[in-house]
Design an enzyme around this catalytic site. Sequence first.
Site, PDB file in Angstrom:
ATOM      1  CE  LYS A  41      -1.029 -13.884   2.219  1.00 21.36           C
ATOM      2  NZ  LYS A  41      -2.321 -13.718   1.518  1.00 21.36           N
TER       3      LYS A  41
HETATM    4  P1  NAD Z   1       0.378  -7.213  -6.895  1.00 25.44           P
HETATM    5  O1  NAD Z   1       1.786  -7.289  -6.456  1.00 25.44           O
HETATM    6  O2  NAD Z   1      -0.039  -7.885  -8.150  1.00 25.44           O
HETATM    7  O3  NAD Z   1      -0.094  -5.665  -7.018  1.00 25.44           O
HETATM    8  C1  NAD Z   1       0.073  -4.765  -5.965  1.00 25.44           C
HETATM    9  C2  NAD Z   1      -0.200  -3.363  -6.500  1.00 25.44           C
HETATM   10  O4  NAD Z   1      -0.085  -2.446  -5.421  1.00 25.44           O
HETATM   11  C3  NAD Z   1       0.774  -2.901  -7.563  1.00 25.44           C
HETATM   12  O5  NAD Z   1       0.089  -2.093  -8.505  1.00 25.44           O
HETATM   13  C4  NAD Z   1       1.779  -2.060  -6.757  1.00 25.44           C
HETATM   14  O6  NAD Z   1       2.457  -1.103  -7.531  1.00 25.44           O
HETATM   15  C5  NAD Z   1       0.851  -1.422  -5.761  1.00 25.44           C
HETATM   16  N1  NAD Z   1       1.531  -1.001  -4.534  1.00 25.44           N
HETATM   17  C6  NAD Z   1       2.419  -1.702  -3.801  1.00 25.44           C
HETATM   18  N2  NAD Z   1       2.826  -0.954  -2.749  1.00 25.44           N
HETATM   19  C7  NAD Z   1       2.168   0.201  -2.832  1.00 25.44           C
HETATM   20  C8  NAD Z   1       2.160   1.372  -2.048  1.00 25.44           C
HETATM   21  N3  NAD Z   1       2.917   1.469  -0.954  1.00 25.44           N
HETATM   22  N4  NAD Z   1       1.343   2.387  -2.433  1.00 25.44           N
HETATM   23  C9  NAD Z   1       0.585   2.281  -3.531  1.00 25.44           C
HETATM   24  N5  NAD Z   1       0.541   1.200  -4.322  1.00 25.44           N
HETATM   25  C10 NAD Z   1       1.341   0.191  -3.971  1.00 25.44           C
HETATM   26  O7  NAD Z   1      -0.476  -7.733  -5.656  1.00 25.44           O
HETATM   27  P2  NAD Z   1      -1.973  -8.254  -5.669  1.00 25.44           P
HETATM   28  O8  NAD Z   1      -1.954  -9.733  -5.765  1.00 25.44           O
HETATM   29  O9  NAD Z   1      -2.779  -7.447  -6.607  1.00 25.44           O
HETATM   30  O10 NAD Z   1      -2.381  -7.935  -4.152  1.00 25.44           O
HETATM   31  C11 NAD Z   1      -2.878  -6.658  -3.751  1.00 25.44           C
HETATM   32  C12 NAD Z   1      -3.579  -6.815  -2.415  1.00 25.44           C
HETATM   33  O11 NAD Z   1      -4.658  -7.760  -2.553  1.00 25.44           O
HETATM   34  C13 NAD Z   1      -2.718  -7.372  -1.273  1.00 25.44           C
HETATM   35  O12 NAD Z   1      -3.166  -6.809  -0.061  1.00 25.44           O
HETATM   36  C14 NAD Z   1      -3.018  -8.856  -1.299  1.00 25.44           C
HETATM   37  O13 NAD Z   1      -2.757  -9.484  -0.054  1.00 25.44           O
HETATM   38  C15 NAD Z   1      -4.505  -8.809  -1.608  1.00 25.44           C
HETATM   39  N6  NAD Z   1      -5.059 -10.040  -2.165  1.00 25.44           N
HETATM   40  C16 NAD Z   1      -4.518 -10.624  -3.279  1.00 25.44           C
HETATM   41  C17 NAD Z   1      -5.111 -11.766  -3.796  1.00 25.44           C
HETATM   42  C18 NAD Z   1      -4.609 -12.410  -5.070  1.00 25.44           C
HETATM   43  O14 NAD Z   1      -5.250 -13.392  -5.525  1.00 25.44           O
HETATM   44  N7  NAD Z   1      -3.564 -11.913  -5.695  1.00 25.44           N
HETATM   45  C19 NAD Z   1      -6.207 -12.352  -3.152  1.00 25.44           C
HETATM   46  C20 NAD Z   1      -6.734 -11.726  -2.024  1.00 25.44           C
HETATM   47  C21 NAD Z   1      -6.147 -10.564  -1.548  1.00 25.44           C
END
Ligand code: NAD
Length: 443
Positions: A129
């Site tokens: 990461k």
């Molecule tokens: P992103 O930045 O695209 O979206 C994050 C979302 O969460 C946004 O809507 C944001 O407004 C919201 N958010 C952030 N902080 C918040 C809070 N304190 N309370 C409520 N909402 C909040 O990120 P993403 O890529 O969608 O990732 C989201 C989660 O999924 C993370 O935990 C990430 O590690 C995990 N993840 C992402 C991927 C990927 O391919 N992008 C893969 C596996 C896991």
Amino acid sequence: MTTSTVPEQGPAHGLAGSREILGSEGKEGLYTSVQARLDNAARALDLDPGIHAILRRPERELTVAVPVQMDDGSLVVFDGFRVQHSSVRGPCKGGIRYHPSVDLDETKALAALMTWKCSLVNIPFGGAKGAVRCDPSQMTRGELERVTRRYAVGIMPIIGPKNDIPAPDVNTGEQTMAWFMDTVSSMKGYTVLDTVTGKPVNVGGSLGRKESTGRGVAVIVGEILKANRKPVEGATVAIQGIGKVAIPAAQLLSSWGCKVVAVSDVSGGVYDPSGLDVPRLVVDLAERPGKLLADCFLSNCQRVTNEELLELQVDVLVPAAMENQITSANASAINAAFVVEGANGPTTPEADAILEYKGTTVVPDILANAGGVVVSYFEWVQGAQSYFWGADEVNNRLDEIMIRSFQDVLGTAGKQDASLRDAAYLLAVDRVARALTQRGIFP
Ligand code: NAD
């Protein structure tokens, strides 16, 4: 789909009695949680203490200074991290996060989660990461580009298509990966397509990668409902988040006839018990300057806080925003029958114990959100061969791996009388530990 069902409800799953729950809800929460879950699996597998000790530590941790000239002429030095947890089963793989509160411990935890995720879905990668401590909401596009390029140069000595392949995570995306790939390619003197995944399709990205994590989450929501003989059509779903994971999950689930009743972001959430108009909401959100739900005008919707969203009476709750959202403080108020973890680490071990006691089934992050890394693997394979697949091929192969992995976890949970999370860790840790034993310890 087989006819197996999820393990019986109640407090007494086989591993639950021996589970050690450390204080994981404080500052170092996620790292403590991830280590505690490894320790539980190690105990249940009767793992050799030396192998266990190796798996508790990342192979490599790098901290870099990221000096960047800001638009106002000032110079800011950001902290950057890259942690490689394990390369035992193949090159390290993991996203890059930009967030104002990210630190080395969080990066270490997320790197370990990647090892277990890649192992669980049985793709030939280890876990890594990366992160830069910065606040993208306060930065211009030019500043973000310079942070990305300087961070890429900072971690270049330890990454590469054969040893560590970054990807997007929170607050990074296709554009970030295009800048990253261009920086590495410029330094090398030739285009290195397989240096990162999650790139735009036009510069070596894979069809289906952008939607892949959300697609995988939706597939798992469908599988857990079917395994419990509940219809997918009409099932009510609340999703915390409306980002890269949540949007495609919401789109696909609503196209399958699920009622996505609530979504949220940092500005709060929207709730419509009769089901949100997801396609309209996504278009509306994209048109708002700050891209925040608080600025959207949706008729029939109630405004809810993130806390209220988590406690809605729904069939499925999908936390798809950040870690440590379901804790001992709110777990007993969760009303969903199923929690499908779109985010990494949204449920603490303390909350897991409460949910298990209540009979709530939790599908763990290392299974539920593995779709992204699966299609990242496809992108890496395609980039290395310079031969790109059609969208149907990508999606069909992804669905196959997600369903097979779900069945593996369900089967192990049934055999071991374990929760789905414990079963997932048993499978994942066992595969890595066996690989380590087979390879032996150098020298
Ligand atoms: P992103 O930045 O695209 O979206 C994050 C979302 O969460 C946004 O809507 C944001 O407004 C919201 N958010 C952030 N902080 C918040 C809070 N304190 N309370 C409520 N909402 C909040 O990120 P993403 O890529 O969608 O990732 C989201 C989660 O999924 C993370 O935990 C990430 O590690 C995990 N993840 C992402 C991927 C990927 O391919 N992008 C893969 C596996 C896991």
